[in-house]
Design a protein around this motif. Structure first.
Motif, PDB file in Angstrom:
ATOM      1  N   GLU A 177      40.948  -6.511 -27.923  1.00  0.00           N
ATOM      2  CA  GLU A 177      41.483  -7.723 -28.548  1.00  0.00           C
ATOM      3  C   GLU A 177      41.144  -8.949 -27.707  1.00  0.00           C
ATOM      4  OE1 GLU A 177      45.530  -7.662 -30.407  1.00  0.00           O
ATOM      5  OE2 GLU A 177      45.808  -9.419 -29.135  1.00  0.00           O
ATOM      6  N   ASP A 234      43.007  -4.437 -31.331  1.00  0.00           N
ATOM      7  CA  ASP A 234      44.010  -3.753 -30.514  1.00  0.00           C
ATOM      8  C   ASP A 234      44.102  -2.328 -31.038  1.00  0.00           C
ATOM      9  OD1 ASP A 234      46.141  -2.782 -29.132  1.00  0.00           O
ATOM     10  OD2 ASP A 234      47.522  -4.399 -29.626  1.00  0.00           O
ATOM     11  N   CYS A 247      46.742 -10.900 -26.308  1.00  0.00           N
ATOM     12  CA  CYS A 247      46.246 -10.350 -25.035  1.00  0.00           C
ATOM     13  C   CYS A 247      45.423 -11.392 -24.284  1.00  0.00           C
ATOM     14  CB  CYS A 247      45.399  -9.102 -25.290  1.00  0.00           C
ATOM     15  SG  CYS A 247      46.318  -7.693 -25.915  1.00  0.00           S
ATOM     16  N   SER A 269      44.404 -13.973 -30.326  1.00  0.00           N
ATOM     17  CA  SER A 269      44.742 -12.770 -29.569  1.00  0.00           C
ATOM     18  C   SER A 269      45.841 -13.052 -28.556  1.00  0.00           C
ATOM     19  CB  SER A 269      43.496 -12.238 -28.854  1.00  0.00           C
ATOM     20  OG  SER A 269      43.854 -11.314 -27.854  1.00  0.00           O
TER      21      SER A 269
END
Length: 405
Positions: free
Chosen positions: A402, A92, A370, A368
């Motif tokens: 990410e 990220d 995301c 992650s």
């Protein structure tokens, strides 16, 4: 007669039919398959969305990933623990400090030295992490407004974000990819004058946030484009493992800075904003954006308290040497360990498997937020308009580095 016979190919079968006498069940569907991305600006990076639509109505959305593989986990399994941090930054890349904080904290807990770090180190970590959180939210809100069609907020927010980028570059020597939080401490203490510069920034930013709220959050066009769009019910968010502003936008007061109370967050007073459905339904795109704006106010409160501690109680000193805590070769005991922390997008976690013999992780897995948050887009987009899909995707706030870690 042969000329009067028509042939159609359907589902791998050659079907003979009389001219102009097609049965209703034989008619082809009006559905279209549209590829959105991977270069489209509104996909926020190299993401491809395969959209099945009936006219303007979305029937299905399938995200296709893998265009930006970082190979983070394999890199981490071939390097000593301390040398992994630059690869953390590249996951990220909009919130590198927050990611470094989680990783360094995890290795320190495996070594059993997490409670021995000086308070000054912990407060500096929280200070720079919250600065990075604000900078990340500025990009999220600015690009989101631009997705919907407003250019001015993006330029204003990037202007204010630049103040943070210069301060973080001042303390680390790098822009965006900092490699500042090391196992057992920091790359270096804050430069002289940093605290004063930070106080000036807080005073500068508060009135700017009022302008931001009037320009975006209270804007009639923005409200019409985001209210009651992409509604994420709380039970669905929990079932999908959603975290961060997306989960809080659905009404749940869940923040790992409070729930886990890591670092010095338990000593700091701040609130957790949640979606309230002021402009539409709880958990819609407007609520998610509003939560991010209010989180910026809370981050400023955290920064002020950290500065108070750093300038009055935990002043700079030359007595602390990280080498006293961290051995030359970081070799945690044989164990499986998971650590998590709150980044601007949700729960970032790292799973370690240490064999007790090597200073290289036997296994390192990144969880992650995301990637997990993106998985719910198919549920949010069903029945929406194609134009609303852009608004829904932007409200998720993903970073493909990410997602494809």
């Amino acid at each position: 007669m042969a000329n009067d016979i028509q042939y159609r190919y359907e589902e791998d079968n050659l079907i003979k039919s009389e001219p102009n006498k097609y049965r209703e069940e034989d008619l082809r569907s009006e559905e279209m398959v549209i590829n959105l991305g991977p270069q489209h600006p509104s996909t926020h990076g190299v993401l491809r969305l395969e959209v099945v639509s009936d006219g303007e109505i979305i029937k299905e959305v399938v995200p296709h990933l893998g265009y930006l593989h970082r190979c983070f986990e394999k890199h981490a399994e071939s390097l000593p623990y301390g040398q992994v941090i630059p690869f953390i930054d590249r996951m990220d890349y909009l919130a590198a400090m927050n990611s470094e904080h989680v990783y360094a904290m995890g290795v320190e807990r495996m070594l059993g030295i997490a409670d021995k770090l000086p308070k000054r180190v912990e407060y500096i970590r929280v200070l720079v992490a919250e600065l990075n959180r604000i900078a990340s939210h500025f990009v999220a809100i600015g690009t989101y407004a631009m997705d919907i069609g407003a250019f001015t907020p993006f330029f204003w927010l990037i202007r204010d974000r630049e103040h943070i980028m210069r301060m973080l570059e001042w303390i680390s020597g790098a822009r965006m990819l900092y490699n500042y939080m090391w196992i057992g401490g920091l790359f270096y203490d804050l430069p002289v004058g940093f605290e004063e510069r930070c106080v000036e920034f807080v005073k500068y930013l508060r009135p700017k946030l009022v302008e931001l709220e009037k320009l975006i959050i209270e804007n009639k066009i923005f409200i019409e484009r985001t209210a009651n769009i992409g509604v994420l019910p709380l039970d669905l968010a929990i079932n999908y493992g959603i975290t961060g502003p997306m989960l809080r936008g659905s009404g749940l007061k869940y923040d790992l800075r409070k729930v886990d109370g890591y670092s010095v967050y338990p000593e700091i007073d701040f609130d957790i904003p949640v979606g309230e459905g002021k402009m539409g339904s709880v958990g819609d795109c407007w609520d998610r954006t509003d939560v991010r704006v209010r989180e910026i106010h809370e981050s400023l409160k955290i920064i002020e308290q950290c500065l108070q501690k750093l300038t009055h109680e935990h002043k700079r000193t030359r007595e602390f040497d990280p080498q006293e805590l961290v051995p030359k070769k970081v070799r945690p005991k044989a164990q499986d360990f998971y650590v998590r922390g709150e980044t601007p997008r949700g729960e970032l976690g790292f799973f370690f498997r240490a064999d007790g013999k090597s200073d290289v992780p036997f296994r390192c897995k990144g969880r992650s937020c995301c990637f997990v948050n993106l998985s719910v887009i198919s549920e949010l987009a069903k029945g929406s308009l194609i134009a609303d899909l852009i608004a829904i995707l932007g409200s998720i706030d993903i970073v493909l580095g990410e997602v494809d870690r």
